[in-house]
Design a protein around this motif. Structure first.
Motif: not given
Length: 461
Positions: A8-12, A331-344, A361-369
């Motif tokens: 597992p990556r050290p800085n998820p 195995t990189d869970d340090s950040a989500p993909y911007p392309e997926v954030i945009k799509g969602l 303040g409405e809409g997507m507040m946070h994304a993760w992987s």
């Protein structure tokens, strides 16, 4: 074909669930300052699999006196802490796939096991009075295209034709107008309604771990990655950077990272990167009378649930926004993909009627992987390892662990204690049998891989 997944990556990144646990007493927890030199059972991995196995071992008959749980990062910092919190049994949809892999009898058992898991999760939470925002209610499969509508209809019919129980489990609404009114999805062509639960998965696991530490002498050691497990006469040596632990029995609750310690699982359990997000709904979907009253699996491989406690929406998926080759083996869970954030971000206004403009303040507040552990047959490996007496596995839950792990953990705990597989009620096809381990491993890419990825979107677990 496949390279080792490593560690597992050290800085998820932090999921929504992990953001709410910054005051946890288990952050950085080590039950004893020094690593124990010996244990009766060593469990590797502290997600739901590891925690539940420890729980059932220590609260069952004749519990082992010394159970050590070793974790590479923080307690429950992997897939469990990054999923959608959706405990949703598959009541019919993937029956055809299981049948193709294992035959009719086993396929029916796999479906039944998921119903059993929802029941057991409910029982454990109620018995231990676990505060994890647990909610049980309806869940909808919502086809919005002809192809998905046909797929669901064919899967349902084959399940019914083979004697699969649907009465009291699945309600099928084929009238599009009724489906649209029920789901609030203008493009709904039908809806398949079943039962599911939502919860805060990290809280569930931490409660189980604390209970086992405080009442049953579990020794939890975080930030202790296991580098190697060596067989010795009468047991195993578990080697870490902080020293070695001698044990009679070792349990691999390592999911996507299993092949690092067990190379025979290369191509049999592999990492798959997924994404999830938390969304603040618009006023049209806020307040007691406007909130969604069910969880969803949506036509474009997304899953959604609105939390009754605070009204926020957990929304995940979006796999089609990235080439599958960038997700498989990642195995990189340090950040989500911007392309997926945009799509969602763009989807909820399209899927739900009257979503409206999102205010500040409405809409997507946070994304993760998060990193899931996938398998060829889309079912986990659970049981004792062949030719490795005293070594056990519970891994490869294929992004569907919330609907499988609790029963797998209870059954495996019984097997570890000397019980027979038949007494567990688990499907025989879950076992890492010589026949299963000798079957072809995963294909490297292409259409097969795309079909695997599409198939496994549905639980958010």
């Amino acid at each position: 074909m496949d390279k080792s997944p490593g560690y597992p990556r050290p800085n998820p990144c932090l999921s929504f669930w992990l953001q709410g646990a910054r005051s946890s007493p288990l952050l950085g927890h080590r039950t004893t300052e020094a690593l124990p030199e010996a244990a009766d059972v060593v469990i590797i991995g502290s997600g739901l699999s590891g925690a539940a196995i420890a729980y059932f071992l220590l609260t069952g008959p004749n519990p082992p006196a010394r159970v050590a749980l070793l974790e590479a990062r923080e307690a429950c910092d992997g897939a469990t802490a990054r999923n959608g919190g959706h405990c949703r049994p598959d009541c019919y949809r993937d029956y055809k796939r299981y049948k193709s892999a294992f035959g009719q009898e086993q396929a029916l058992k796999v479906i039944q096991n998921e119903k059993d898991t929802l029941k057991l999760v409910t029982e454990v939470i109620e018995k231990e009075n676990i505060d994890c925002d647990f909610w049980r209610g309806d869940s909808y499969d919502v086809p919005m295209t002809q192809s998905v509508e046909d797929e669901l209809a064919a899967a349902y019919q084959e399940f019914v034709d083979d004697g699969g129980p649907v009465d009291g489990f699945v309600e099928r609404i084929l009238d599009p107008e009724e489906a649209r009114k029920l789901t609030r999805c203008p493009s709904a062509r039908a809806v398949y309604k079943s039962s599911a639960a939502t919860l805060w998965p990290h809280k569930l696991v931490l409660h189980l771990l604390r209970l086992c530490i405080e009442k049953h002498r579990l020794n939890l050691q975080t930030h202790t990655p296991v580098r190697e497990v060596l067989q010795k006469t009468g047991g195993w040596i578990v080697k870490t950077d902080r020293g070695d632990v001698a044990t009679a029995q070792v349990v691999y609750a390592t999911n996507a990272f299993t092949a690092t310690l067990l190379p025979e699982f290369l191509g049999r359990i592999w990492p798959m990167k997924g994404q999830c997000s938390v969304v603040i709904p618009t006023k049209s979907y806020s307040g007691l009378n406007n909130m969604l009253t069910a969880s969803y699996n949506l036509t474009e491989n997304e899953y959604l649930m609105q939390r009754p406690k605070d009204g926020v929406i957990i929304y995940g998926g979006g796999r089609r926004f990235m080439p599958i080759e960038k997700l498989r083996g990642n195995t990189d869970d340090s950040a989500p993909y911007p392309e997926v954030i945009k799509g969602l971000k763009a989807e909820l206004p399209l899927y739900f009627e009257g979503w409206g403009d999102e205010a500040l303040g409405e809409g997507m507040m946070h994304a993760w992987s998060g990193i899931m552990g996938y398998t060829v047959e889309a079912v986990p490996f659970v049981g004792e390892l062949h030719n490795k007496p005293g070594a056990f596995i519970c891994a490869g839950h294929h992004g569907h662990g919330m609907a499988r792990i609790m029963t797998c953990a209870k059954g495996l705990a019984a097997v570890i204690q000397g019980g027979q597989w038949e007494s567990t009620g688990l499907p025989e096809c879950f076992q890492p049998s010589p026949e299963r381990m000798s079957a072809p491993a995963a294909a490297p890419a292409g259409g097969w891989l795309n079909s695997i990825a599409k198939w496994a979107w549905r639980s958010g677990a």
